[in-house]
Design an enzyme around this catalytic site. Structure first.
Site, PDB file in Angstrom:
ATOM      1  N   GLN A  39     -24.063  34.949  48.027  1.00  0.00           N
ATOM      2  CA  GLN A  39     -23.225  34.438  46.946  1.00  0.00           C
ATOM      3  C   GLN A  39     -24.028  33.784  45.818  1.00  0.00           C
ATOM      4  O   GLN A  39     -23.452  33.389  44.817  1.00  0.00           O
ATOM      5  CB  GLN A  39     -22.191  33.460  47.505  1.00  0.00           C
ATOM      6  CG  GLN A  39     -21.174  34.140  48.393  1.00  0.00           C
ATOM      7  CD  GLN A  39     -20.217  33.149  49.019  1.00  0.00           C
ATOM      8  OE1 GLN A  39     -20.536  31.983  49.196  1.00  0.00           O
ATOM      9  NE2 GLN A  39     -19.039  33.627  49.362  1.00  0.00           N
ATOM     10  N   ASN A  40     -25.342  33.684  45.992  1.00  0.00           N
ATOM     11  CA  ASN A  40     -26.151  33.151  44.902  1.00  0.00           C
ATOM     12  C   ASN A  40     -26.144  34.187  43.773  1.00  0.00           C
ATOM     13  O   ASN A  40     -26.328  35.375  44.002  1.00  0.00           O
ATOM     14  CB  ASN A  40     -27.581  32.858  45.369  1.00  0.00           C
ATOM     15  CG  ASN A  40     -28.341  32.058  44.341  1.00  0.00           C
ATOM     16  OD1 ASN A  40     -28.614  32.534  43.242  1.00  0.00           O
ATOM     17  ND2 ASN A  40     -28.687  30.832  44.694  1.00  0.00           N
ATOM     18  N   GLN A  41     -25.961  33.722  42.566  1.00  0.00           N
ATOM     19  CA  GLN A  41     -25.772  34.611  41.414  1.00  0.00           C
ATOM     20  C   GLN A  41     -27.065  34.932  40.666  1.00  0.00           C
ATOM     21  O   GLN A  41     -27.037  35.624  39.649  1.00  0.00           O
ATOM     22  CB  GLN A  41     -24.764  33.965  40.456  1.00  0.00           C
ATOM     23  CG  GLN A  41     -23.424  33.724  41.109  1.00  0.00           C
ATOM     24  CD  GLN A  41     -22.572  32.732  40.334  1.00  0.00           C
ATOM     25  OE1 GLN A  41     -23.069  31.914  39.562  1.00  0.00           O
ATOM     26  NE2 GLN A  41     -21.275  32.806  40.560  1.00  0.00           N
ATOM     27  N   SER A 146     -27.636  28.899  39.594  1.00  0.00           N
ATOM     28  CA  SER A 146     -27.128  30.161  40.147  1.00  0.00           C
ATOM     29  C   SER A 146     -26.555  29.959  41.550  1.00  0.00           C
ATOM     30  O   SER A 146     -25.998  30.884  42.131  1.00  0.00           O
ATOM     31  CB  SER A 146     -28.253  31.205  40.198  1.00  0.00           C
ATOM     32  OG  SER A 146     -29.266  30.820  41.109  1.00  0.00           O
TER      33      SER A 146
END
Length: 176
Positions: A39-41, A146
């Site tokens: 889920q880190n962008q 992020s």
């Protein structure tokens, strides 16, 4: 509380932008990869900056694509104690030598901090003049984190991240 350590820098001599996180989260530490939490962008945010879909690539290919475009990665925190992955829980910080790395990158135009903790700790390590108007050296760029813990959506974060592309251009006037 466990002592956690950052990874070695990913940097080539021709890097123009150095992106610094705080300290890898537990998923990243377990995988031994930058920004491994699904889920880190980070990879999604950097894709338009470098003009390549980094999300679709294998990890080593992601790093190679960043290097090819002149992007280096590292973390501000070399080691610290932290329960879980939240930056708010980081204590007993020992910083990385980010000034030393920046000094070894002759084409460096910008140091970008991925999130508030990275910015706060990074500016302490770089010194009081870093990022001040008229100061010599690379530009300082503050980015929204992020991390999945920073719940602002990608669309709201993307414009700040897109600013990094100007520092990667071969045209010097594009830095403004």
């Amino acid at each position: 509380m466990p002592l956690k350590h950052s990874f070695p820098p990913v940097a080539d001599d021709d890097a123009r932008v150095l992106v610094l996180g705080s300290l890898p989260g537990d998923r990243s530490l377990a995988a031994q990869r930058y920004y491994a939490h699904p889920q880190n962008q980070f990879w999604r945010l950097m894709s338009p900056v470098v003009g390549h879909d980094l999300v679709a690539l294998a990890y080593d290919d992601r790093l190679a694509a960043l290097r090819t475009r002149g992007v280096a990665l590292w973390d501000v925190v070399g080691s610290a104690r932290r329960a879980g992955s939240s930056d708010a829980a980081i204590v007993d910080i020992a910083g990385n030598d980010i000034a030393g790395l920046a000094g070894r990158l002759p084409r460096l135009r910008a140091i970008a901090f991925n999130g508030g903790t990275a910015l706060k700790q990074g500016l302490k390590l770089l010194g009081r003049d870093a990022g001040r108007a008229g100061a010599a050296g690379p530009a300082i760029v503050a980015l929204p984190s992020s991390s999945p813990l920073h719940t602002v959506g990608v669309a709201a974060k993307q414009p700040a991240w897109d600013r990094l592309a100007a520092f990667l251009s071969d045209r010097p006037e594009s830095r403004d």
